[in-house]
Design a protein around this motif. Structure first.
Motif, short mmCIF file in Angstrom:
data_model
loop_
_atom_site.label_atom_id
_atom_site.label_comp_id
_atom_site.label_asym_id
_atom_site.label_seq_id
_atom_site.Cartn_x
_atom_site.Cartn_y
_atom_site.Cartn_z
N PHE A 84 0.82 -1.22 0.00
CA PHE A 84 0.00 0.00 0.00
C PHE A 84 0.85 1.27 0.00
CE2 PHE A 84 -3.16 2.97 1.99
CZ PHE A 84 -4.07 2.93 0.95
N GLU A 85 2.13 1.15 0.33
CA GLU A 85 3.01 2.32 0.36
C GLU A 85 3.10 3.04 -0.98
OE1 GLU A 85 4.81 4.13 2.61
OE2 GLU A 85 3.57 3.08 4.07
N PRO A 86 3.24 2.31 -2.12
CA PRO A 86 3.26 3.03 -3.41
C PRO A 86 1.98 3.82 -3.68
CG PRO A 86 4.11 0.80 -3.68
CD PRO A 86 3.54 0.88 -2.30
N VAL A 87 0.85 3.35 -3.18
CA VAL A 87 -0.40 4.10 -3.34
C VAL A 87 -0.32 5.43 -2.58
CG1 VAL A 87 -2.90 4.08 -2.96
CG2 VAL A 87 -1.72 1.99 -3.68
N LEU A 88 0.20 5.38 -1.36
CA LEU A 88 0.36 6.62 -0.58
C LEU A 88 1.37 7.55 -1.26
CD1 LEU A 88 0.39 5.22 3.07
CD2 LEU A 88 -1.50 6.26 1.84
N ASP A 89 2.41 6.98 -1.85
CA ASP A 89 3.38 7.81 -2.58
C ASP A 89 2.69 8.57 -3.72
OD1 ASP A 89 5.42 6.97 -0.93
OD2 ASP A 89 6.05 5.35 -2.27
N ILE A 90 1.78 7.91 -4.40
CA ILE A 90 1.04 8.57 -5.48
C ILE A 90 0.19 9.70 -4.93
CG2 ILE A 90 -0.78 8.22 -7.20
CD1 ILE A 90 0.31 5.36 -7.56
N LEU A 91 -0.49 9.47 -3.81
CA LEU A 91 -1.34 10.50 -3.23
C LEU A 91 -0.53 11.70 -2.77
CD1 LEU A 91 -3.86 8.33 -1.17
CD2 LEU A 91 -4.12 9.25 -3.47
N TYR A 92 0.68 11.45 -2.27
CA TYR A 92 1.51 12.56 -1.80
C TYR A 92 2.00 13.43 -2.95
CZ TYR A 92 1.85 11.31 3.12
OH TYR A 92 1.56 11.09 4.44
N THR A 93 1.92 12.95 -4.19
CA THR A 93 2.25 13.80 -5.32
C THR A 93 1.16 14.84 -5.59
OG1 THR A 93 1.25 12.28 -6.93
CG2 THR A 93 3.57 11.95 -6.38
N PHE A 94 -0.05 14.62 -5.05
CA PHE A 94 -1.13 15.58 -5.20
C PHE A 94 -1.21 16.54 -4.03
CE2 PHE A 94 -2.45 12.11 -7.96
CZ PHE A 94 -2.96 12.78 -9.07
N SER A 95 -1.03 16.04 -2.81
CA SER A 95 -1.18 16.89 -1.63
C SER A 95 -0.35 16.31 -0.49
CB SER A 95 -2.66 16.96 -1.21
OG SER A 95 -2.80 17.60 0.04
N PRO A 96 0.23 17.19 0.37
CA PRO A 96 0.96 16.68 1.53
C PRO A 96 0.05 16.29 2.69
CG PRO A 96 1.07 19.07 1.47
CD PRO A 96 0.34 18.66 0.23
N SER A 97 -1.24 16.61 2.58
CA SER A 97 -2.19 16.33 3.68
C SER A 97 -2.93 15.04 3.35
CB SER A 97 -3.17 17.50 3.84
OG SER A 97 -2.48 18.70 4.12
N ILE A 98 -2.42 13.94 3.89
CA ILE A 98 -2.98 12.61 3.65
C ILE A 98 -3.26 11.94 4.99
CG2 ILE A 98 -2.61 10.36 2.56
CD1 ILE A 98 -2.76 12.62 0.55
N GLU A 99 -4.40 11.29 5.10
CA GLU A 99 -4.73 10.47 6.27
C GLU A 99 -5.05 9.07 5.80
OE1 GLU A 99 -8.35 9.78 9.44
OE2 GLU A 99 -7.93 11.83 8.80
N SER A 100 -4.39 8.10 6.41
CA SER A 100 -4.67 6.70 6.09
C SER A 100 -4.46 5.87 7.35
CB SER A 100 -3.75 6.20 4.97
OG SER A 100 -4.00 4.84 4.69
N THR A 101 -5.56 5.48 7.98
CA THR A 101 -5.50 4.65 9.18
C THR A 101 -5.83 3.20 8.88
OG1 THR A 101 -7.80 5.23 9.71
CG2 THR A 101 -6.05 6.59 10.67
N THR A 102 -6.35 2.91 7.68
CA THR A 102 -6.72 1.56 7.28
C THR A 102 -6.11 1.28 5.91
OG1 THR A 102 -8.82 1.78 8.46
CG2 THR A 102 -8.63 -0.05 6.91
#
Length: 504
Positions: A84-102
């Motif tokens: 799931f880490e690569p998915v979060l890396d993709i999201l961080y390219t759009f915004s630095p404000s990401i929440e993922s608890t699950t």
């Protein structure tokens, strides 16, 4: 008025798909369970099996009794979290404000991104495409004014996979959804069905005063979310920046020269990353992979924080000089550690004994020698001692980390650098600064050329435009080859250089 914009990304059965990819086709799981939990409850199953009554939460013994032919695998958290880490890396390219608890579920703060990516639905399409391509999993994206609405929109977007709920129209847009899509507990849904309430619109029309007492905190959250009263800011997670590079060889290498060539390629790529993030590293971690699958880790402490490829490669060469290569090397990994914002170092002039700056090159040479010793013989090769209150020789001192005073940063206050001259010229006298041969600068003073040995600055002095002496000056401390030191400034109004004073 600008509304909040929350984007929810939901990848259902993400853990099941990750587990299935690591298995041959005949052994792919139909469902996964939590092996460490009491009763080993079912975590998720294929969609068609859930339609047949195989719901998450069923104990493993009951699942095995009712569906004996199913392939059941234990949930492996580390494997799924790494996927799931690569998915979060993709999201961080759009915004630095990401929440993922699950795992398989995340929120993104889209406020302010419309200027770059267009309307909310266009932004949602970009996020959806990037995540679905990067994860190769079916992805659903919901957009809303808060986390609850965005989550409901993502879970209800079964056909289009993208659903944006206009702000202020939550009840009207979601009113037709069944209660099961709102995240209410089964007992609350059963209670509402007995009251004849079967969709979100009917639930939102209930009086607010009795919601908490009759349906608990989850029912109250759903009710407030439908009425846009839910205050749930994103729990933004601080993401640790990891800068690393690696190289896997198709052969076993023992030649030091070829290893240095490989290290140069890695340091070039590592330097590119450091410069991209405007960071410098104090420590370089090296992993050597050998042909027997063993790995050795070495920590190289640099002379000073650096991001240049040449500096990183120099420390690696010192390390290679002492590396005993007894078997072939099949891979190299470099990781930059102890990161700090990269900043230029500014020479601090005309302080210390005899009103002159101590030779700054001495410090740089000391740091270089220290880094070379530590790179070649380990971090403990060079140390620093301090006295203790003991009297015996073995305990009269103790080892401490080596510390040297930092260079002055160009971000420090100018007042900590700019010292008044011994002799002040009033008014300032005009001088000329010329470009000489060999890229040297000359100062023309009293008809004589003085070769500038070193300088510090500029320090900006700027008056407001309404000031009667409005001007902008850049002050410099200049030391020439014969040892004389001067305070000069460049006047932007007249585009001329002036001598303000002279140091002793």
């Amino acid at each position: 008025m600008e509304h909040n914009l929350i984007i929810c990304i939901w990848i259902p059965r993400f853990a099941l798909e990750v587990n299935a990819r690591s298995q041959p086709l005949a052994a792919r799981p139909d469902a996964i369970y939590r092996a460490e939990a009491r009763g080993q409850p079912l975590l998720m199953a294929r969609e068609d099996l859930e339609d047949d009554g195989l719901y998450p939460g069923l104990p493993l013994h009951e699942v095995e009794a009712r569906w004996p032919t199913l392939q059941l695998h234990a949930y492996e958290h580390e494997q799924v979290a790494a996927a799931f880490e690569p998915v979060l890396d993709i999201l961080y390219t759009f915004s630095p404000s990401i929440e993922s608890t699950t795992i398989g579920h995340a929120y993104l703060d889209g406020a302010g991104l419309q200027k770059q990516h267009g309307s909310p639905i266009q932004l949602a399409k970009l996020v959806h495409k990037a995540v679905e391509v990067g994860s190769t999993c079916t992805t659903y994206v919901g957009v809303g004014s808060n986390k609850f609405v965005a989550d409901v929109a993502a879970r209800a977007a079964t056909t289009t996979r993208i659903w944006a709920i206009p702000p202020g129209q939550e009840i009207q847009t979601l009113s037709h959804l069944p209660l099961e899509t709102l995240g209410l507990p089964p007992n609350v849904i059963t209670h509402l069905h007995t009251l004849g309430i079967r969709n979100a619109g009917a639930f939102a029309n209930l009086p607010a005063g009795s919601i908490y007492r009759r349906f608990g905190p989850i029912g109250l959250r759903v009710y407030q979310g439908l009425h846009q009263r839910l205050q749930e800011p994103l729990q933004v997670q601080t993401r640790h920046l990891v800068i690393q590079e690696g190289l896997d060889l198709d052969w076993t290498e023992t030649n030091p020269d070829r290893l240095q060539f490989a290290c140069k390629m890695l340091t070039d790529r590592l330097s590119t990353q450091l410069n991209h993030y405007r960071m410098a590293c104090q420590v370089l971690v090296v992993f050597w992979c050998f042909e027997d699958h063993a790995k050795c880790k070495y920590t190289l402490r640099l002379a000073e924080p650096a991001s240049q490829s040449e500096t990183l490669l120099q420390h690696l060469r010192w390390h290679l000089d002492q590396l005993q290569i007894e078997q072939g090397i099949t891979g190299i990994r470099l990781q930059a550690d102890q990161l700090s914002p990269a900043s230029s170092k500014q020479l601090k002039l005309l302080t210390g004994s005899a009103a002159r700056t101590p030779d700054i090159e001495r410090r740089r040479r000391a740091l270089t020698a220290l880094g070379r010793l530590q790179a070649r013989w380990s971090v403990k090769a060079a140390g620093q001692t301090e006295l203790t209150s003991e009297h015996t020789p073995g305990t009269a001192f103790r080892w401490v980390d080596v510390t040297l005073s930092d260079l002055e940063s160009d971000q420090d206050l100018a007042s900590s650098h700019l010292h008044p001259p011994f002799l002040l010229h009033t008014p300032p006298g005009p001088i000329r600064i010329l470009h000489g041969q060999d890229s040297r600068h000359l100062m023309l003073l009293d008809g004589q050329d003085h070769v500038i040995h070193r300088q510090a600055g500029p320090w900006r002095l700027k008056h407001p435009t309404w000031h009667r002496n409005a001007t902008t000056r850049d002050y410099y401390q200049i030391e020439v080859e014969n040892g004389a030191a001067f305070l000069c400034f460049y006047d932007h109004k007249s585009s001329c250089w002036y001598l303000q004073g002279q140091y002793a």
